[in-house]
Write a protein that holds these residues in place. Structure first.
Motif, PDB file in Angstrom:
ATOM      1  N   ILE A   1     -25.155 -26.744  -0.276  1.00  0.00           N
ATOM      2  CA  ILE A   1     -25.562 -26.257  -1.454  1.00  0.00           C
ATOM      3  C   ILE A   1     -25.590 -24.806  -1.242  1.00  0.00           C
ATOM      4  CG2 ILE A   1     -27.025 -26.291  -3.212  1.00  0.00           C
ATOM      5  CD1 ILE A   1     -27.456 -29.175  -2.906  1.00  0.00           C
ATOM      6  N   SER A   2     -26.441 -24.531  -0.076  1.00  0.00           N
ATOM      7  CA  SER A   2     -26.816 -22.972   0.457  1.00  0.00           C
ATOM      8  C   SER A   2     -25.416 -22.142   0.316  1.00  0.00           C
ATOM      9  CB  SER A   2     -27.500 -22.981   1.451  1.00  0.00           C
ATOM     10  OG  SER A   2     -28.799 -23.844   1.259  1.00  0.00           O
ATOM     11  N   LEU A   3     -24.459 -22.731   0.906  1.00  0.00           N
ATOM     12  CA  LEU A   3     -23.174 -22.011   1.490  1.00  0.00           C
ATOM     13  C   LEU A   3     -22.481 -21.934   0.111  1.00  0.00           C
ATOM     14  CD1 LEU A   3     -21.925 -23.671   4.610  1.00  0.00           C
ATOM     15  CD2 LEU A   3     -22.576 -21.309   4.531  1.00  0.00           C
ATOM     16  N   PHE A   4     -22.630 -22.869  -0.568  1.00  0.00           N
ATOM     17  CA  PHE A   4     -21.853 -22.597  -2.254  1.00  0.00           C
ATOM     18  C   PHE A   4     -22.451 -21.914  -2.904  1.00  0.00           C
ATOM     19  CE2 PHE A   4     -21.181 -24.813  -6.636  1.00  0.00           C
ATOM     20  CZ  PHE A   4     -20.014 -24.195  -6.908  1.00  0.00           C
ATOM     21  N   GLY A   5     -23.809 -21.516  -2.859  1.00  0.00           N
ATOM     22  CA  GLY A   5     -24.487 -20.405  -3.670  1.00  0.00           C
ATOM     23  C   GLY A   5     -24.099 -18.997  -3.117  1.00  0.00           C
ATOM     24  N   LEU A   6     -24.132 -18.998  -1.638  1.00  0.00           N
ATOM     25  CA  LEU A   6     -23.680 -17.638  -0.900  1.00  0.00           C
ATOM     26  C   LEU A   6     -22.253 -17.211  -1.591  1.00  0.00           C
ATOM     27  CD1 LEU A   6     -25.195 -18.194   2.429  1.00  0.00           C
ATOM     28  CD2 LEU A   6     -25.913 -16.408   0.790  1.00  0.00           C
ATOM     29  N   LEU A   7     -21.189 -18.151  -1.635  1.00  0.00           N
ATOM     30  CA  LEU A   7     -20.032 -18.022  -1.735  1.00  0.00           C
ATOM     31  C   LEU A   7     -20.019 -17.368  -3.427  1.00  0.00           C
ATOM     32  CD1 LEU A   7     -16.926 -17.942  -1.533  1.00  0.00           C
ATOM     33  CD2 LEU A   7     -17.085 -20.355  -1.929  1.00  0.00           C
ATOM     34  N   ALA A   8     -20.689 -18.301  -4.266  1.00  0.00           N
ATOM     35  CA  ALA A   8     -20.623 -17.864  -5.731  1.00  0.00           C
ATOM     36  C   ALA A   8     -21.168 -16.611  -6.035  1.00  0.00           C
ATOM     37  CB  ALA A   8     -21.421 -19.037  -6.237  1.00  0.00           C
ATOM     38  N   VAL A   9     -22.230 -16.215  -5.250  1.00  0.00           N
ATOM     39  CA  VAL A   9     -22.874 -15.044  -5.407  1.00  0.00           C
ATOM     40  C   VAL A   9     -22.255 -13.861  -4.929  1.00  0.00           C
ATOM     41  CG1 VAL A   9     -24.647 -14.509  -3.522  1.00  0.00           C
ATOM     42  CG2 VAL A   9     -25.392 -14.169  -5.688  1.00  0.00           C
ATOM     43  N   ILE A  10     -21.308 -13.861  -3.912  1.00  0.00           N
ATOM     44  CA  ILE A  10     -20.572 -13.284  -3.251  1.00  0.00           C
ATOM     45  C   ILE A  10     -19.329 -12.765  -4.240  1.00  0.00           C
ATOM     46  CG2 ILE A  10     -18.698 -12.728  -1.457  1.00  0.00           C
ATOM     47  CD1 ILE A  10     -20.653 -13.817   0.391  1.00  0.00           C
ATOM     48  N   LEU A  11     -18.761 -13.693  -4.888  1.00  0.00           N
ATOM     49  CA  LEU A  11     -17.804 -13.534  -5.898  1.00  0.00           C
ATOM     50  C   LEU A  11     -18.311 -12.869  -7.095  1.00  0.00           C
ATOM     51  CD1 LEU A  11     -16.064 -17.035  -5.955  1.00  0.00           C
ATOM     52  CD2 LEU A  11     -15.159 -14.841  -5.226  1.00  0.00           C
ATOM     53  N   GLY A  12     -19.556 -13.093  -7.535  1.00  0.00           N
ATOM     54  CA  GLY A  12     -20.224 -12.495  -8.631  1.00  0.00           C
ATOM     55  C   GLY A  12     -20.540 -11.129  -8.278  1.00  0.00           C
ATOM     56  N   LEU A  13     -20.943 -10.849  -7.007  1.00  0.00           N
ATOM     57  CA  LEU A  13     -21.268  -9.200  -6.668  1.00  0.00           C
ATOM     58  C   LEU A  13     -20.068  -8.687  -6.730  1.00  0.00           C
ATOM     59  CD1 LEU A  13     -23.175  -7.360  -5.841  1.00  0.00           C
ATOM     60  CD2 LEU A  13     -22.795  -8.082  -3.303  1.00  0.00           C
ATOM     61  N   GLY A  14     -18.704  -9.082  -6.266  1.00  0.00           N
ATOM     62  CA  GLY A  14     -17.441  -8.473  -6.206  1.00  0.00           C
ATOM     63  C   GLY A  14     -16.963  -8.110  -7.827  1.00  0.00           C
ATOM     64  N   SER A  15     -17.366  -9.095  -8.731  1.00  0.00           N
ATOM     65  CA  SER A  15     -17.139  -8.754 -10.032  1.00  0.00           C
ATOM     66  C   SER A  15     -17.708  -7.867 -10.700  1.00  0.00           C
ATOM     67  CB  SER A  15     -17.192 -10.147 -10.617  1.00  0.00           C
ATOM     68  OG  SER A  15     -17.237  -9.837 -12.459  1.00  0.00           O
ATOM     69  N   VAL A  16     -19.031  -7.596 -10.114  1.00  0.00           N
ATOM     70  CA  VAL A  16     -19.983  -6.495 -10.860  1.00  0.00           C
ATOM     71  C   VAL A  16     -19.460  -5.208 -10.191  1.00  0.00           C
ATOM     72  CG1 VAL A  16     -22.266  -5.464 -10.428  1.00  0.00           C
ATOM     73  CG2 VAL A  16     -22.031  -7.875 -11.048  1.00  0.00           C
ATOM     74  N   VAL A  17     -19.193  -5.151  -8.830  1.00  0.00           N
ATOM     75  CA  VAL A  17     -18.683  -3.983  -8.391  1.00  0.00           C
ATOM     76  C   VAL A  17     -17.303  -3.374  -9.036  1.00  0.00           C
ATOM     77  CG1 VAL A  17     -17.713  -2.899  -6.356  1.00  0.00           C
ATOM     78  CG2 VAL A  17     -19.578  -4.263  -6.045  1.00  0.00           C
ATOM     79  N   PHE A  18     -16.465  -4.274  -9.261  1.00  0.00           N
ATOM     80  CA  PHE A  18     -15.134  -3.965  -9.887  1.00  0.00           C
ATOM     81  C   PHE A  18     -15.360  -3.314 -11.369  1.00  0.00           C
ATOM     82  CE2 PHE A  18     -12.865  -6.128  -6.434  1.00  0.00           C
ATOM     83  CZ  PHE A  18     -11.662  -5.177  -6.197  1.00  0.00           C
ATOM     84  N   GLN A  19     -16.344  -4.099 -12.033  1.00  0.00           N
ATOM     85  CA  GLN A  19     -16.759  -3.880 -13.334  1.00  0.00           C
ATOM     86  C   GLN A  19     -17.169  -2.211 -13.565  1.00  0.00           C
ATOM     87  OE1 GLN A  19     -18.493  -6.667 -16.122  1.00  0.00           O
ATOM     88  NE2 GLN A  19     -18.414  -8.111 -14.272  1.00  0.00           N
ATOM     89  N   LEU A  20     -18.175  -2.186 -12.408  1.00  0.00           N
ATOM     90  CA  LEU A  20     -18.626  -0.763 -12.355  1.00  0.00           C
ATOM     91  C   LEU A  20     -17.734   0.517 -12.102  1.00  0.00           C
ATOM     92  CD1 LEU A  20     -22.099  -1.507 -10.658  1.00  0.00           C
ATOM     93  CD2 LEU A  20     -21.932  -0.875 -12.869  1.00  0.00           C
ATOM     94  N   LEU A  21     -16.541   0.022 -11.334  1.00  0.00           N
ATOM     95  CA  LEU A  21     -15.420   0.903 -11.166  1.00  0.00           C
ATOM     96  C   LEU A  21     -14.460   1.139 -12.263  1.00  0.00           C
ATOM     97  CD1 LEU A  21     -14.653   0.071  -7.180  1.00  0.00           C
ATOM     98  CD2 LEU A  21     -16.003   1.932  -8.330  1.00  0.00           C
ATOM     99  N   GLY A  22     -14.868   0.205 -13.286  1.00  0.00           N
ATOM    100  CA  GLY A  22     -14.188   0.327 -14.611  1.00  0.00           C
ATOM    101  C   GLY A  22     -12.834  -0.750 -14.714  1.00  0.00           C
ATOM    102  N   TYR A  23     -12.847  -1.807 -14.005  1.00  0.00           N
ATOM    103  CA  TYR A  23     -11.883  -2.752 -13.931  1.00  0.00           C
ATOM    104  C   TYR A  23     -12.214  -3.703 -14.914  1.00  0.00           C
ATOM    105  CZ  TYR A  23      -9.527  -0.290 -10.038  1.00  0.00           C
ATOM    106  OH  TYR A  23      -9.120   0.816  -9.264  1.00  0.00           O
ATOM    107  N   GLU A  24     -11.160  -4.350 -15.596  1.00  0.00           N
ATOM    108  CA  GLU A  24     -11.499  -5.760 -16.323  1.00  0.00           C
ATOM    109  C   GLU A  24     -11.619  -6.956 -15.197  1.00  0.00           C
ATOM    110  OE1 GLU A  24     -12.338  -6.190 -19.552  1.00  0.00           O
ATOM    111  OE2 GLU A  24     -12.203  -4.244 -20.225  1.00  0.00           O
ATOM    112  N   VAL A  25     -12.709  -7.696 -15.361  1.00  0.00           N
ATOM    113  CA  VAL A  25     -12.907  -8.661 -14.463  1.00  0.00           C
ATOM    114  C   VAL A  25     -12.939 -10.199 -15.436  1.00  0.00           C
ATOM    115  CG1 VAL A  25     -14.088  -9.762 -12.412  1.00  0.00           C
ATOM    116  CG2 VAL A  25     -13.800  -7.326 -12.642  1.00  0.00           C
ATOM    117  N   PRO A  26     -12.119 -11.204 -15.165  1.00  0.00           N
ATOM    118  CA  PRO A  26     -12.366 -12.406 -16.178  1.00  0.00           C
ATOM    119  C   PRO A  26     -13.651 -13.050 -15.710  1.00  0.00           C
ATOM    120  CG  PRO A  26     -10.443 -12.630 -14.233  1.00  0.00           C
ATOM    121  CD  PRO A  26     -10.873 -11.035 -14.117  1.00  0.00           C
TER     122      PRO A  26
END
Length: 248
Positions: free
Chosen positions: A183-208
């Motif tokens: 469960i902890s590893l799943f949470g880390l993976l999910a939050v890493i994906l979420g953080l990547g999404s945030v970074v791309f959005q701040l750079l001006g990209y559309e993220v699904p």
């Protein structure tokens, strides 16, 4: 007369008895209010141009206010969630737990600020409709700032603080072994994906939205586990050589 040896050190390091189950309830409360808020906002504001949003808000002010109240409850829940996480996980690494606590308090503050932007849309939408919904007016400019600026961009920044804090919290959960490490590893993976999404959005990209979707089942899973099963008890053997002598 003989004294009684008390294992005060172990007692002091143990999490508060009911904190883990309260933590599970807090996880579920936050995720459910977040989901409810998204549905309420879509129902009250709809989609389309900012003119459409303003017209929809003017027609559904009560529903829109309920959505804002839900957002404030969510912000309050985040504060409670962060505090309970600190209580449960601080013994793993107190400096890291304090940093994560500050990050999630910042998340709660930004979420409350977002509600201020939404609240300002209510009188603006009423004035916009009363003025005949003029095209190219300052109503649309201000509405676009409040909805697409304060709300939409505020949600991105709020997610930044969530993901940064989540990396620490879920690492501490993995380290503690309080819950299954899968469960902890799943949470880390999910939050890493979420953080990547945030970074791309701040750079001006559309993220699904699908990129951040794994956070939903994770928070439901960890919330249900902690609420119904609590944390794994870590049996700590007491070293006799460390015990103070019993005096007669």
């Amino acid at each position: 007369m003989k004294g009684i040896v008390m294992d005060t050190e172990i007692r002091a390091e143990s999490p508060v008895k009911y904190a883990p189950r309260l933590l599970g309830a807090a996880f579920l409360f936050v995720i459910l209010t977040s989901l409810a808020g998204g549905l309420l906002l879509k129902s009250a504001a709809g989609s389309g141009s900012i003119a459409d949003v303003l017209v929809n808000v003017s027609q559904n002010p009560t529903l829109f206010r309920i959505d804002i109240l839900d957002g404030l409850l969510n912000s309050t829940g985040i504060v409670a969630l962060a505090g309970l996480l600190y209580v449960v996980l601080r013994q793993q690494n107190k400096p890291l737990a304090r940093i994560a606590l500050g990050l999630w308090l910042a998340e709660a503050i930004f979420y409350a600020i977002i509600q201020m932007g939404l609240l300002a849309l209510i009188p603006l939408s009423a004035e916009f409709v009363a003025a005949g919904a003029p095209a190219g007016s300052f109503y649309l400019t201000l509405g676009d700032f409040l909805y697409n600026g304060v709300y939409a961009q505020g949600m991105t920044i709020h997610m930044w603080f969530y993901c940064m804090g989540g990396l620490i919290w879920y690492y501490l959960f993995y380290r503690s072994n309080y819950i299954p490490r899968a469960i902890s590893l799943f949470g880390l993976l999910a939050v890493i994906l979420g953080l990547g999404s945030v970074v791309f959005q701040l750079l001006g990209y559309e993220v699904p939205i699908l990129v951040s979707l794994p956070l939903l089942p994770f928070e439901l899973a960890i919330g249900a586990w902690l609420l119904f099963l609590g944390i794994r008890e870590q049996a700590t053997a007491v070293n006799p050589s460390r015990q103070p002598a019993v005096q007669g």
